[in-house]
Design an enzyme around this catalytic site. Sequence first.
Site, PDB file in Angstrom:
ATOM      1  N   GLN A 109       0.819  -1.219   0.000  1.00 34.19           N
ATOM      2  CA  GLN A 109       0.000   0.000   0.000  1.00 34.19           C
ATOM      3  C   GLN A 109       0.852   1.268   0.000  1.00 34.19           C
ATOM      4  OE1 GLN A 109      -3.613  -0.673   0.447  1.00 34.19           O
ATOM      5  NE2 GLN A 109      -3.817   1.339  -0.484  1.00 34.19           N
ATOM      6  N   LYS A 124      -2.656  -1.028   6.617  1.00 38.58           N
ATOM      7  CA  LYS A 124      -3.674  -2.052   6.352  1.00 38.58           C
ATOM      8  C   LYS A 124      -4.130  -2.595   7.694  1.00 38.58           C
ATOM      9  CE  LYS A 124      -5.490  -3.894   2.607  1.00 38.58           C
ATOM     10  NZ  LYS A 124      -5.610  -3.280   1.269  1.00 38.58           N
ATOM     11  N   ASP A 164     -11.763  -3.474   2.042  1.00 34.74           N
ATOM     12  CA  ASP A 164     -10.954  -4.442   1.298  1.00 34.74           C
ATOM     13  C   ASP A 164     -11.809  -5.715   1.288  1.00 34.74           C
ATOM     14  OD1 ASP A 164      -8.029  -4.786   0.148  1.00 34.74           O
ATOM     15  OD2 ASP A 164      -8.388  -6.619   1.262  1.00 34.74           O
TER      16      ASP A 164
HETATM   17  P1  NDP Z   1     -14.601  -8.717  -2.014  1.00 31.93           P
HETATM   18  O1  NDP Z   1     -14.681  -9.274  -0.645  1.00 31.93           O
HETATM   19  O2  NDP Z   1     -15.656  -7.761  -2.453  1.00 31.93           O
HETATM   20  O3  NDP Z   1     -14.484  -9.856  -3.092  1.00 31.93           O
HETATM   21  C1  NDP Z   1     -13.493 -10.829  -3.108  1.00 31.93           C
HETATM   22  C2  NDP Z   1     -13.906 -11.870  -4.116  1.00 31.93           C
HETATM   23  O4  NDP Z   1     -12.837 -12.752  -4.414  1.00 31.93           O
HETATM   24  C3  NDP Z   1     -15.060 -12.715  -3.600  1.00 31.93           C
HETATM   25  O5  NDP Z   1     -15.977 -12.924  -4.628  1.00 31.93           O
HETATM   26  C4  NDP Z   1     -14.364 -14.007  -3.205  1.00 31.93           C
HETATM   27  O6  NDP Z   1     -15.183 -15.160  -3.247  1.00 31.93           O
HETATM   28  C5  NDP Z   1     -13.337 -14.086  -4.300  1.00 31.93           C
HETATM   29  N1  NDP Z   1     -12.251 -15.020  -3.982  1.00 31.93           N
HETATM   30  C6  NDP Z   1     -11.591 -15.175  -2.835  1.00 31.93           C
HETATM   31  N2  NDP Z   1     -10.665 -16.130  -2.952  1.00 31.93           N
HETATM   32  C7  NDP Z   1     -10.751 -16.582  -4.223  1.00 31.93           C
HETATM   33  C8  NDP Z   1     -10.035 -17.556  -4.981  1.00 31.93           C
HETATM   34  N3  NDP Z   1      -9.038 -18.248  -4.446  1.00 31.93           N
HETATM   35  N4  NDP Z   1     -10.388 -17.753  -6.275  1.00 31.93           N
HETATM   36  C9  NDP Z   1     -11.396 -17.057  -6.833  1.00 31.93           C
HETATM   37  N5  NDP Z   1     -12.093 -16.123  -6.160  1.00 31.93           N
HETATM   38  C10 NDP Z   1     -11.772 -15.898  -4.881  1.00 31.93           C
HETATM   39  O7  NDP Z   1     -13.169  -8.004  -2.079  1.00 31.93           O
HETATM   40  P2  NDP Z   1     -12.647  -6.905  -3.125  1.00 31.93           P
HETATM   41  O8  NDP Z   1     -13.271  -7.097  -4.456  1.00 31.93           O
HETATM   42  O9  NDP Z   1     -12.743  -5.585  -2.462  1.00 31.93           O
HETATM   43  O10 NDP Z   1     -11.102  -7.279  -3.192  1.00 31.93           O
HETATM   44  C11 NDP Z   1     -10.561  -8.146  -4.178  1.00 31.93           C
HETATM   45  C12 NDP Z   1      -9.073  -7.881  -4.308  1.00 31.93           C
HETATM   46  O11 NDP Z   1      -8.859  -6.519  -4.698  1.00 31.93           O
HETATM   47  C13 NDP Z   1      -8.242  -8.081  -3.038  1.00 31.93           C
HETATM   48  O12 NDP Z   1      -6.949  -8.521  -3.390  1.00 31.93           O
HETATM   49  C14 NDP Z   1      -8.142  -6.656  -2.472  1.00 31.93           C
HETATM   50  O13 NDP Z   1      -7.037  -6.516  -1.614  1.00 31.93           O
HETATM   51  C15 NDP Z   1      -7.978  -5.877  -3.765  1.00 31.93           C
HETATM   52  N6  NDP Z   1      -8.276  -4.459  -3.734  1.00 31.93           N
HETATM   53  C16 NDP Z   1      -9.475  -3.992  -3.268  1.00 31.93           C
HETATM   54  C17 NDP Z   1      -9.752  -2.634  -3.308  1.00 31.93           C
HETATM   55  C18 NDP Z   1     -11.084  -2.086  -2.905  1.00 31.93           C
HETATM   56  O14 NDP Z   1     -11.280  -0.865  -3.062  1.00 31.93           O
HETATM   57  N7  NDP Z   1     -12.024  -2.873  -2.424  1.00 31.93           N
HETATM   58  C19 NDP Z   1      -8.754  -1.666  -3.779  1.00 31.93           C
HETATM   59  C20 NDP Z   1      -7.558  -2.266  -4.344  1.00 31.93           C
HETATM   60  C21 NDP Z   1      -7.346  -3.606  -4.284  1.00 31.93           C
HETATM   61  P3  NDP Z   1     -16.300 -15.461  -2.149  1.00 31.93           P
HETATM   62  O15 NDP Z   1     -17.470 -14.604  -2.576  1.00 31.93           O
HETATM   63  O16 NDP Z   1     -16.542 -16.917  -2.288  1.00 31.93           O
HETATM   64  O17 NDP Z   1     -15.725 -15.059  -0.830  1.00 31.93           O
HETATM   65  O1  2IT Z   2      -5.877  -2.201  -1.475  1.00 32.86           O
HETATM   66  C1  2IT Z   2      -6.418  -1.080  -1.517  1.00 32.86           C
HETATM   67  O2  2IT Z   2      -5.914  -0.137  -2.141  1.00 32.86           O
HETATM   68  C2  2IT Z   2      -7.674  -0.887  -0.787  1.00 32.86           C
HETATM   69  N1  2IT Z   2      -8.180  -1.854  -0.215  1.00 32.86           N
HETATM   70  C3  2IT Z   2      -8.314   0.463  -0.723  1.00 32.86           C
HETATM   71  C4  2IT Z   2      -7.618   1.349   0.280  1.00 32.86           C
HETATM   72  C5  2IT Z   2      -8.295   2.666   0.542  1.00 32.86           C
HETATM   73  O3  2IT Z   2      -7.849   3.310   1.501  1.00 32.86           O
HETATM   74  O4  2IT Z   2      -9.220   3.073  -0.167  1.00 32.86           O
END
Ligand code: NDP
Ligand code: 2IT
Length: 450
Positions: A109, A124, A164
Amino acid sequence: MVKKIIENLENSNCSIDNTFIQAVSEVLNSLEDVILGDDRYETYAILERLVTADRMIQFKVQWVDDSNHVHINNGYRIQYNNALGPYKGGLRFHPSVTPGVLKFLAFEQIFKNSLTGLPIGGAKGGSDFDPKGKSDFEIMKFCRAFMRELHQYIGARIDVPAGDIGVGTKEIGFLYGEYKRINRSYDGVLSGKPYAFGGSLLRPEATGYGVVYFAQEMLKQELEEVLEDQICVVSGAGNVAIHTIEKLQHIGARVVTCSDSEGSIYDPNGIDLNILKTLKGNGKRFSLEHYALQIQGSVHIKKADYPDGRHAVWDIPCFAAFPCATQNELTEEDAVTLIKNGCVAVIEGANMPTEPLAIELFLKEGVLFAPGKASNAGGVAVSEFEMSQNASMEKWSYEKVDAKLNEIMCQIYKRVALTAKEYGKERNFVDGANIAAFKRIAEAMILEGV
Ligand code: NDP
Ligand code: 2IT
């Protein structure tokens, strides 16, 4: 020097796991030439200071479920580095959360936040609490208990958590409500809040939309290509995946996959986003099996099916691939398949979803590879826009936030591509991102003294 620092870390016993070593090794290996070019980095022990977090906070979270059973979870906040601005980064609620995993995410991050060019440091946090199968009241009770401990460590100018995995607008709403009850203060201490009380328009969409804006700019500048009419594969089915799919569809790309922790969907007619949102939108957690039951012609490949059904996404021939689920979900074997099938670009939506050997292969074979710390920075960038709006008591329009998000993603691409070129690593956006981010953080650390 880099080798020695990594060896020391491997031998240390302070809450370090393989993902942290993986993240640190990638960054430090990118920096060898940069370190040799400026002796201030050694004088000020910048690398040694960077591999250690400022503060790791651990607390007990006790809460009562709907059947009046008492539960105890671990809560964490890792305030990694605030040389560039207040600590900033998401909270993850998932049973796999450990101090080591959060340390890798906090380390990543600080580099991501540096690349945005905005005044934000890196952090985080989260818990091993599993929101799956919990009622809204249970989630609310957990969030309130979590904030009862966390509130003393955060502040609008100190540390601003966001969402997250497992933490979306709903959870941030509950966390903010509790913060406000304790502190009687309406300041922007969390981002990703509901729009009704201080959230920014477009924050829920920002990470996914930003991933696509980055991909568009990279493909245009590097290959004079567009995503329109191209087949794309996306993994995940949460916040980042849904909004990546949504923006790809807006611009006319054909997205044929998504996945969750139980398996993958392949829909040759293009993912039906309305159905996907009824199953997984706004924190809903129904199985993707229901998608295949509702959409004729689509298939659900279960985790237990051939080698691991969650990887089936990478078997589908595509123009571009967007890993948007979780760390290390795209292996070397998956990379071999993607390359064989003619994939020209991989753009990370998740944090560190691609294994090191897969990255090596993409770079070697000339597949454009956008590392998450660059391509998924749109989420935290709009979080910073939310902080600005809260500080000035303003509300920006959707159009204004969207234009600024697009601009910032194009700037990040440019910064990363130019830095790679400057260091003789043209098209190596991993090195470009690590070097550009490092130089900004290191300069601040030198100027503020030890
Ligand atoms: P969510 O909780 O909204 O979604 C995560 C998704 O990934 C769920 O659908 C989950 O499945 C699925 N998942 C978990 N493990 C696996 C796997 N092994 N194979 C396939 N699918 C899997 O989280 P986010 O969408 O917010 O986050 C996703 C990624 O993006 C993470 O790495 C996070 O750190 C990153 N991220 C998020 C940001 C944000 O603003 N939210 C910003 C930048 C990065 P299930 O529904 O079964 O749990
Ligand atoms: O991994 C990421 O950049 C996030 N989960 C979002 C962080 C934030 O402060 O909006």
